[in-house]
Design a protein around this motif. Structure first.
Motif, PDB file in Angstrom:
ATOM      1  N   ASN A 275      -7.433   6.858  33.416  1.00  0.00           N
ATOM      2  CA  ASN A 275      -8.777   7.108  33.967  1.00  0.00           C
ATOM      3  C   ASN A 275      -8.908   8.612  34.137  1.00  0.00           C
ATOM      4  O   ASN A 275      -8.116   9.248  34.836  1.00  0.00           O
ATOM      5  CB  ASN A 275      -8.940   6.395  35.305  1.00  0.00           C
ATOM      6  CG  ASN A 275     -10.266   6.698  35.958  1.00  0.00           C
ATOM      7  OD1 ASN A 275     -11.298   6.739  35.300  1.00  0.00           O
ATOM      8  ND2 ASN A 275     -10.249   6.931  37.270  1.00  0.00           N
ATOM      9  N   TYR A 278     -12.876  13.088  37.824  1.00  0.00           N
ATOM     10  CA  TYR A 278     -14.244  12.823  38.266  1.00  0.00           C
ATOM     11  C   TYR A 278     -15.057  14.112  38.337  1.00  0.00           C
ATOM     12  O   TYR A 278     -14.532  15.195  38.623  1.00  0.00           O
ATOM     13  CB  TYR A 278     -14.215  12.170  39.652  1.00  0.00           C
ATOM     14  CG  TYR A 278     -13.760  10.739  39.624  1.00  0.00           C
ATOM     15  CD1 TYR A 278     -14.660   9.699  39.752  1.00  0.00           C
ATOM     16  CD2 TYR A 278     -12.408  10.419  39.452  1.00  0.00           C
ATOM     17  CE1 TYR A 278     -14.237   8.371  39.726  1.00  0.00           C
ATOM     18  CE2 TYR A 278     -11.979   9.114  39.414  1.00  0.00           C
ATOM     19  CZ  TYR A 278     -12.901   8.086  39.555  1.00  0.00           C
ATOM     20  OH  TYR A 278     -12.488   6.778  39.520  1.00  0.00           O
ATOM     21  N   ASN A 293     -16.402   9.152  36.947  1.00  0.00           N
ATOM     22  CA  ASN A 293     -15.277   9.598  36.140  1.00  0.00           C
ATOM     23  C   ASN A 293     -15.744  10.018  34.754  1.00  0.00           C
ATOM     24  O   ASN A 293     -16.780   9.576  34.260  1.00  0.00           O
ATOM     25  CB  ASN A 293     -14.205   8.509  36.045  1.00  0.00           C
ATOM     26  CG  ASN A 293     -14.775   7.154  35.655  1.00  0.00           C
ATOM     27  OD1 ASN A 293     -15.957   6.884  35.848  1.00  0.00           O
ATOM     28  ND2 ASN A 293     -13.935   6.300  35.099  1.00  0.00           N
ATOM     29  N   VAL A 296     -12.468   6.659  30.214  1.00  0.00           N
ATOM     30  CA  VAL A 296     -11.281   5.804  30.338  1.00  0.00           C
ATOM     31  C   VAL A 296     -10.624   5.719  28.973  1.00  0.00           C
ATOM     32  O   VAL A 296     -11.314   5.652  27.942  1.00  0.00           O
ATOM     33  CB  VAL A 296     -11.650   4.405  30.851  1.00  0.00           C
ATOM     34  CG1 VAL A 296     -10.406   3.527  30.992  1.00  0.00           C
ATOM     35  CG2 VAL A 296     -12.385   4.483  32.186  1.00  0.00           C
ATOM     36  N   LEU A 459     -10.776  -0.498  37.420  1.00  0.00           N
ATOM     37  CA  LEU A 459      -9.500   0.062  37.843  1.00  0.00           C
ATOM     38  C   LEU A 459      -8.817  -0.902  38.796  1.00  0.00           C
ATOM     39  O   LEU A 459      -9.464  -1.544  39.631  1.00  0.00           O
ATOM     40  CB  LEU A 459      -9.704   1.420  38.522  1.00  0.00           C
ATOM     41  CG  LEU A 459     -10.487   2.470  37.736  1.00  0.00           C
ATOM     42  CD1 LEU A 459     -10.534   3.783  38.527  1.00  0.00           C
ATOM     43  CD2 LEU A 459      -9.871   2.699  36.366  1.00  0.00           C
ATOM     44  N   GLN A 955      -8.318   5.057  42.917  1.00  0.00           N
ATOM     45  CA  GLN A 955      -8.798   5.865  41.803  1.00  0.00           C
ATOM     46  C   GLN A 955      -7.630   6.164  40.854  1.00  0.00           C
ATOM     47  O   GLN A 955      -7.020   7.212  40.896  1.00  0.00           O
ATOM     48  CB  GLN A 955      -9.409   7.170  42.309  1.00  0.00           C
ATOM     49  CG  GLN A 955     -10.713   6.986  43.057  1.00  0.00           C
ATOM     50  CD  GLN A 955     -11.239   8.303  43.588  1.00  0.00           C
ATOM     51  OE1 GLN A 955     -11.133   8.597  44.771  1.00  0.00           O
ATOM     52  NE2 GLN A 955     -11.793   9.116  42.709  1.00  0.00           N
TER      53      GLN A 955
END
Length: 974
Positions: A275, A278, A293, A296, A459, A955
């Protein structure tokens, strides 16, 4: 013993502490390198190499002369008769016990005897030492919560160059088979070369004249198997390690020759869920502000790694007075890493439509659906920032290290003189290529456009997340997929050192406090260079028809793209993708990449450059051997003076044609730049004190204090800067600064050490405190006086005067600093059970470290303060081993609690949180006879992943699995 003598010793200690506290304000430094290589019999680097006594006769005393610590060390090492891991452990206990500073040691029974995958693995057996796994293998070392840029590293007493492009050493460059002993110095003393606030790692090769045999030849061969490689495209699960070593003594044991070779071949294996970071500007989703974000990724990292290492030593000792030693070490490392997978990119800044958002309590997006923008990005049909791109990224690296020198030692009576000449060179070439392929509509027509797409993700904190696409078959359809962009970004580093060192030591006959006085000089010329290049094709956003009309998407076929599907329980749910052979795709279209420095990508010029550092040191040290209240007191007190000159030739962008004509790598001339060579000189005074009070034969207390320093990361000393003009102001951007000062610290240690009889174990407790004056950070100074700091400010053509001062994005020494403090416990014991179980042993280490220092980060979206990079509050290791007759076995575990560090995500490094790790290794060996043995190992026994996250564990940053590796092989000894 007289009261006067006690007062004298205590006054000496007080004077040393006073000298330490009154050090020159220009900045102290630690000298954390062992003295010039001294391969005296059984005397480790860092132990006293004179013939001092542990109870010298003071004037008027009738006390008989006792054995020196060196004599005691030789005697205890000579009595060790155990084999296997017990032998290595008990030898290390004695080196640690008789050292004149605080150090921990890992020894090998003979060359190639370290039972570890790498030097980094061996070091994690020591208290307060932790490794960061890179690609699944321990590579970078942290000591007492401080990263590799705070650590000095030496080989045979010589500072090592680095292939990392910065100061820290990548220990996978050093085959463990060629290293005989590794020490970690945690306190400083004047005769050690400065350079490590965290500590010094001192590696040593073997001295052939100390080999018990006149001639010996050892061969070790191991095959390996990686349990996860079959799940990763381009990874071969089978590999090998091979090493050979020869040691011989000639001319009546006056000439010794040692030769070593080690080869490693292993797969590069990783499965990743990523990921990306951000945006620090929240978007509005569902009527509320949400930090989004960037994207991915799901990746398979395949490829292979190959390393060749060579070592040679020649020792000539014609008599007891003179020794001449020549050593050379060379290692060549190739890592061919290829990343294949899918990357859903550019969620931020309106690049994608986000629906069904799942938001964390902190306001960060942790799930949802990302889709193409109807009608195109910015309202331009066919222009899409968002795409689920197929990636094929090359992250290959070729590196080599050479370190060699000549050491002469002369000893006669009270005099000992040493001289050491050395030269070293490290080079690395890292090729990062960023390749994307996308699904198109109208592929083969005059205007193919990236297809509309949609993907969903979720996530799962520290577990592997979800990743799905609306049309999975589209991403393996050769009729719709095409290569969109290819970027090559080579970086080439060279790190060269030439050094000379000499010391003179004089042993005092009847001094009541000092048994010897020594002094010396050290000269080092250090040259560093970095070169950046680039070559680009196409457009990652699919707007080739806007920016690169002559670089259309390139078609794929079955020979250049292979359908690849995921396997296994963690990643088997993900959509299949095409594994691209990007170079073959280019070749099929007659395209040959030619990366160069390029003015159109001016960062290749401004981020290239060099750094020249000259160090001129001198030291004076008194070696202590006295008694206080009828207890033996040993140690040293001294001062090291360090004069440094650092300058950096590079380019400064002035613009408006106000510079000098300079050609880039393609022969294009620019007159927007000038050559500069800014820098500074400074002098540091570094006092140190080490005291060791021997309470009795088995117990001792140590106290150490010093001013120490670490030089700033050498890559941050580069001078190249790009500029921009804004509202009549002149602004520079680099992230580097040739005027950086070193990182200084004041440190204290207090230890209690208990040693069990017959070198069978030890218990050590250590408390330490470091006050670090400054850390290097990247900042923006919004009203920087460029002219006052030696920067040329160009003329504003509208006013005829220099532009006004603007902002400077640069590296800076943060004057706030902070503390690092903690406690370490070490327990080692062998032979605590009777009979056949006497071969059972245990080694346990635990370290607790804390710091009040915080660093700013917004990679998780919202601003936050992270802990000091590299610092885990708890670091522990344990080993349970058993040696009996011909059989040896060991189960080892390493643990570190969460910490902050830089992790590579695609081609960028992000400072993220690493979750706690527990890594287990197992080893067993059987000696059939004196000549043949067999070995079995399992590394990463539980397939422990590396897990990182932003801000909080919800996160996810990166989840990586590397597999477990099994080794089996044989050893031959003659």
């Amino acid at each position: 013993m007289s009261f006067k003598r006690n007062l004298l010793a205590l006054a000496m200690a007080s004077a040393g502490i006073g000298l330490f506290c009154e050090a020159h304000a220009s900045g102290p430094g630690q000298d954390l390198q062992p003295p010039a290589s001294d391969h005296a019999a059984a005397s480790p680097q860092g132990t006293r190499n004179g013939e001092a006594t542990a109870g010298k006769k003071a004037a008027g005393d009738a006390k008989p002369k006792q054995k020196s610590d060196k004599d005691k060390l030789v005697q205890t090492l000579g009595t060790i008769t155990v084999t296997g891991f017990s032998r290595s452990l008990e030898s290390s206990i004695d080196y640690q016990r008789y050292s004149d500073k605080i150090e921990n040691v890992v020894t090998a029974a003979d060359i190639g005897g370290l039972p570890d995958q790498s030097i980094a693995d061996a070091l994690t057996r020591l208290p307060g030492v932790a490794a960061q796994r890179i690609g699944g293998e321990a590579s970078q070392i942290n000591i007492r919560g401080l990263t590799g840029n705070f650590i000095q590293t030496t080989l045979d007493g010589r500072v090592q160059p680095s292939t990392s492009g910065s100061n820290y050493i990548q220990f996978d460059d050093y085959p463990s088979e060629l290293i005989h002993q590794v020490s970690v110095y945690k306190s400083s003393q004047a005769d050690l070369i400065e350079g490590g606030v965290g500590g010094t790692i001192a590696m040593e090769t073997a001295n052939p004249l100390e080999n018990p045999k006149d001639q010996s030849f050892n061969v070790d061969a191991r095959g390996s198997y990686n349990s996860r490689a079959n799940q990763v495209y381009g990874a071969n699960p089978r590999a090998f390690r091979l090493s050979a070593a020869y040691q011989g003594k000639f001319l009546h044991d006056t000439l010794g020759v040692g030769l070593g070779f080690a080869e490693l071949s292993q797969p590069h294996v990783a499965e990743q869920y990523v990921n990306e970071s951000y945006s620090n500007t929240p978007a509005t989703l569902g009527g509320r502000p949400v930090y989004v974000n960037t994207g991915v990724q799901i990746n398979q990292d395949g490829g292979s790694e190959r390393r060749h290492g060579y070592m040679g030593t020649v020792v000539w000792q014609p008599d007891e007075h003179f020794t001449l030693t020549g050593t050379g070490f060379y290692s060549k490392f190739h890592a061919g890493s290829f990343q294949h997978g899918l990357r859903a990119q550019l969620f931020t800044n309106g690049g994608a439509v986000i629906t069904d958002p799942v938001v964390s309590p902190g306001g960060a997006l942790i799930g949802g659906t990302a889709s193409s923008i109807p009608g195109g990005f910015f309202g331009i049909p066919g222009l899409q920032a968002f795409s689920v791109a197929t990636t094929a990224n090359d992250q290959s690296n070729d590196a080599n290290v050479f370190s060699g020198g000549l050491n002469a030692k002369w000893h006669d009576g009270p005099w000992t003189v040493t001289a050491d000449f050395s030269a070293s060179h490290a080079a690395s070439r890292t090729v990062g290529s960023d390749v994307t392929a996308d699904p198109y509509d109208g592929l083969g027509s005059g205007l193919p456009l990236i297809a509309d797409q949609s993907m969903s993700f979720a996530l799962h904190g520290l577990g592997v997340g979800d990743f799905s696409v609306a049309n999975p078959g589209m991403y393996t359809d050769l009729g719709r997929m095409a290569l969109s962009s290819y970027g090559v970004y080579p970086t080439i580093y060279h790190d060269r050192m030439k050094a000379f060192r000499t010391t003179v030591k004089y042993e005092l006959a009847d001094n009541p406090v000092f048994y010897a006085i020594e002094g010396g000089i050290y000269l080092n010329n250090h040259d560093y260079s970095a070169d950046r290049k680039v070559w680009l094709y196409g457009s990652a956003w699919g707007q080739y028809w806007l920016s690169t009309p002559n670089q259309p998407p390139l078609a794929l076929d079955g020979s250049t793209a292979v359908k690849t599907c995921w396997k296994g329980s963690q990643f088997g749910k993900f959509p299949c993708f095409l594994a691209l052979d990007a170079n073959a795709i280019l070749a099929a279209n007659g395209i040959v990449p030619n990366p160069q420095k390029d003015w159109s990508q001016n960062w290749t010029e401004t981020q290239s450059g060099g750094v020249n550092v000259k160090v001129r040191d001198a030291f004076l040290q008194g070696d202590i051997d006295t008694t206080v209240f009828d207890r033996e007191l040993t140690g040293n007190v001294g001062l090291r003076v360090v004069h440094t000159s650092q300058y950096s030739p590079g380019l400064q962008q002035v613009g408006n044609g106000a510079g000098e004509p300079i050609a880039d790598g393609r022969g294009v001339i620019s007159t927007d730049y000038i050559r500069v060579n800014p820098g500074q000189t400074y002098t540091d005074y570094l006092p140190s004190l080490n005291l060791n009070l021997h309470l009795d034969d088995d117990n001792q207390v140590r106290f150490a204090a010093a001013k120490v320093m670490s030089r700033p990361p050498i890559d941050l000393l580069k001078s190249g800067v790009a500029s921009f003009i804004l509202n009549g102001t002149y602004n520079l951007s680099s992230g580097t600064n040739p005027l950086l000062d070193p990182m200084y610290a004041t440190q204290y240690d207090l230890t209690f050490e208990h040693y069990f009889p017959d070198s069978s174990g030890a218990f050590v407790a250590d408390v330490f405190y470091k006050h670090i004056d400054s850390f290097v950070q990247t900042i923006t100074d919004y009203n920087y006086d460029f002219a006052a700091h030696g920067y040329t400010v160009p003329t504003n053509p509208q006013t005829g005067k220099p532009y006004l001062n603007g902002e400077y994005q640069t590296a800076y020494n943060n004057t706030k600093g902070g503390y690092v403090r903690g406690a370490e416990l070490q327990f080692m014991k062998t032979h605590f059970l009777p009979g056949v179980w006497s071969g059972l042993g245990v080694a346990i280490n635990y370290a607790y470290t804390q710091s009040g220092t915080k660093v700013e980060s917004d990679l998780g979206g919202f601003p936050q303060k992270q802990n000091l990079p590299g610092l885990s509050k708890s670091v522990a290791s344990a080993a349970l081993f058993f040696d009996h007759d011909k059989f040896s076995t060991r189960l080892a575990a390493n643990y570190r609690s969460p910490f902050v560090s830089a992790a590579q995500v695609s081609f960028t490094y992000q400072t993220v949180y690493f979750a706690a790790e527990k890594v287990f290794d197992y080893q067993a060996a059987y000696h059939f006879n004196d000549h043949v043995s067999a070995l079995f190992q399992v590394l990463n026994l539980t397939d422990q992943p590396t897990r990182t996250y932003f801000g909080n564990a919800t996160q996810t940053s990166t989840i990586q699995y590397f597999g477990r590796t099994l080794y089996a092989g044989v050893g031959l000894s003659f």
